[in-house]
Motif scaffolding. Structure first.
Motif, short mmCIF file in Angstrom:
data_model
loop_
_atom_site.label_atom_id
_atom_site.label_comp_id
_atom_site.label_asym_id
_atom_site.label_seq_id
_atom_site.Cartn_x
_atom_site.Cartn_y
_atom_site.Cartn_z
N TRP A 193 -47.78 29.11 67.25
CA TRP A 193 -46.91 30.28 67.09
C TRP A 193 -47.54 31.50 67.78
O TRP A 193 -46.85 32.25 68.47
CB TRP A 193 -46.70 30.56 65.60
N ILE A 194 -48.85 31.67 67.63
CA ILE A 194 -49.53 32.80 68.27
C ILE A 194 -49.53 32.63 69.80
O ILE A 194 -49.29 33.59 70.55
CB ILE A 194 -50.99 32.92 67.76
N SER A 195 -49.78 31.42 70.27
CA SER A 195 -49.93 31.20 71.72
C SER A 195 -48.65 31.47 72.49
O SER A 195 -48.71 31.75 73.69
CB SER A 195 -50.42 29.78 71.99
N GLU B 101 -44.29 45.82 71.20
CA GLU B 101 -42.96 45.24 71.46
C GLU B 101 -42.70 44.01 70.58
O GLU B 101 -41.55 43.58 70.44
CB GLU B 101 -42.82 44.86 72.93
N LEU B 102 -43.76 43.47 69.97
CA LEU B 102 -43.61 42.28 69.12
C LEU B 102 -43.46 42.63 67.64
O LEU B 102 -43.41 41.74 66.79
CB LEU B 102 -44.81 41.35 69.29
N LEU B 103 -43.38 43.91 67.32
CA LEU B 103 -43.35 44.33 65.92
C LEU B 103 -42.24 43.64 65.13
O LEU B 103 -42.46 43.09 64.05
CB LEU B 103 -43.20 45.85 65.82
N ASN B 104 -41.02 43.67 65.66
CA ASN B 104 -39.89 43.09 64.91
C ASN B 104 -40.01 41.58 64.77
O ASN B 104 -39.61 41.01 63.75
CB ASN B 104 -38.57 43.47 65.58
N VAL B 105 -40.57 40.92 65.78
CA VAL B 105 -40.78 39.47 65.70
C VAL B 105 -41.77 39.15 64.57
O VAL B 105 -41.56 38.23 63.78
CB VAL B 105 -41.32 38.92 67.04
N VAL B 106 -42.84 39.93 64.49
CA VAL B 106 -43.87 39.71 63.47
C VAL B 106 -43.33 40.03 62.08
O VAL B 106 -43.57 39.29 61.11
CB VAL B 106 -45.12 40.55 63.78
#
Length: 318
Positions: free
Chosen positions: A286-288, A248-253
């Motif tokens: 950013w990761i957290s 679900e985080l693909l587009n954010v990444v």
């Protein structure tokens, strides 16, 4: 051929016509008379012919009443809006300079296009009081073009909103290589002859810039490669890291690292990336933000550093 009349006629076409708005011959005569220019229809026909022969795409619509309009403005509507929005969103430009640049742009548009752009654009209220940053940008670009060494002071803002110069107002002496705009702020990438390394400085925090008018030989530098290893312009040594994210985080990444990002593994629930970037506290934060939806896989040294980063945050509330 009357050059003044020709210029006035061209300005009338620019101001009052576009792809959707036209003028009749009588409209043109009336507008010229408002400029104290009284001329025959034949002279106007001849002037329109001259403009067309010189590259101005004035279309003539035939019918019961002939209509005229200019098709090729300097920018089309969407191009002008993009530039207008960019000018107005950059906060280091003063309100005066913003207005001046906006006017120069809109003067090349019809009154109808101008109204459309202004009414559909949002202006920022956080404008600087002066154009110091703009002048520094100009000087830095000159130094970059000529490989000039520069010296300057660098400052932070205190709780009292006053400048506090770093290193007791000691002058930095560095060789500028590139200017980049990141998230509406300009950064200058400098090379230190003393430390043999590159570093990034926010241009709006540079003060008392002095150009040393002596050209130096530059070392090879690949800006695209450098930026790909620099997370949000924070300086540091690039390190290789492998991270697993939920799908679900693909587009954010992808928004963060670009469509060229190498995805080394993927499944119905997760994907894994491998990147080389500067591992700063900013990057770890950013990761957290993704909580248990992101996990550092390797190397162990960065995993341990990330654990400590999270412990430090938790200890703030104990």
């Amino acid at each position: 051929m009357n050059k003044n009349r020709l210029l006035k006629l061209l300005n009338i076409f620019i101001k009052y016509t576009d792809e959707e708005h036209f003028l009749s011959m009588q409209d043109i005569i009336t507008l010229l008379e408002q400029e104290d220019i009284f001329v025959s229809r034949k002279a106007i026909y001849d002037d329109i012919k001259v403009l067309r022969e010189n590259g101005y795409d004035i279309e003539i619509i035939k019918g019961k009443q002939m209509k005229y309009h200019l098709l090729n403005h300097t920018f089309d509507l969407i191009e002008a809006k993009l530039i207008y929005d960019s000018i107005n969103s950059i906060n280091f430009l003063s309100s005066k300079t913003t207005q001046s640049l906006s006017n120069k742009l809109l003067d090349n548009m019809s009154i109808y296009q101008k109204e459309s752009i202004i009414n559909s654009s949002l202006k920022t209220n956080s404008k600087y009081d002066n154009d110091k940053t703009l002048y520094i940008l100009s000087d830095l670009q000159n130094a970059i073009s000529n490989a000039y060494l520069v010296s300057f002071n660098y400052f932070d803002i205190t709780l009292d909103k006053q400048k506090k110069y770093r290193y007791d107002k000691k002058q930095y002496e560095l060789l500028p290589y590139a200017l980049v705009l990141i998230q509406q702020r300009y950064y200058c990438i400098f090379y230190s002859l003393q430390h043999k390394s590159f570093s990034n400085y926010r241009v709006d925090k540079i003060d008392n810039l002095i150009i040393k008018n002596e050209s130096l030989e530059k070392i090879p530098f690949n800006l695209e490669e450098y930026l790909s290893k620099s997370f949000k312009m924070f300086a540091g040594k690039p390190e290789n890291i492998t991270i697993q994210f939920q799908n679900e985080l693909l587009n954010v990444v992808l928004d963060e690292f670009g469509l060229d990002l190498l995805i080394i593994d993927k499944s119905d629930t997760h994907f894994t990336i491998n990147i080389t970037t500067t591992i700063t506290d900013n990057f770890l934060s950013w990761i957290s933000q993704f909580k248990n939806k992101a996990k550092i896989i390797a190397p162990i040294s960065i995993i341990e550093r990330y654990k400590q980063h999270l412990k430090d945050i938790l200890n703030t509330y104990i």
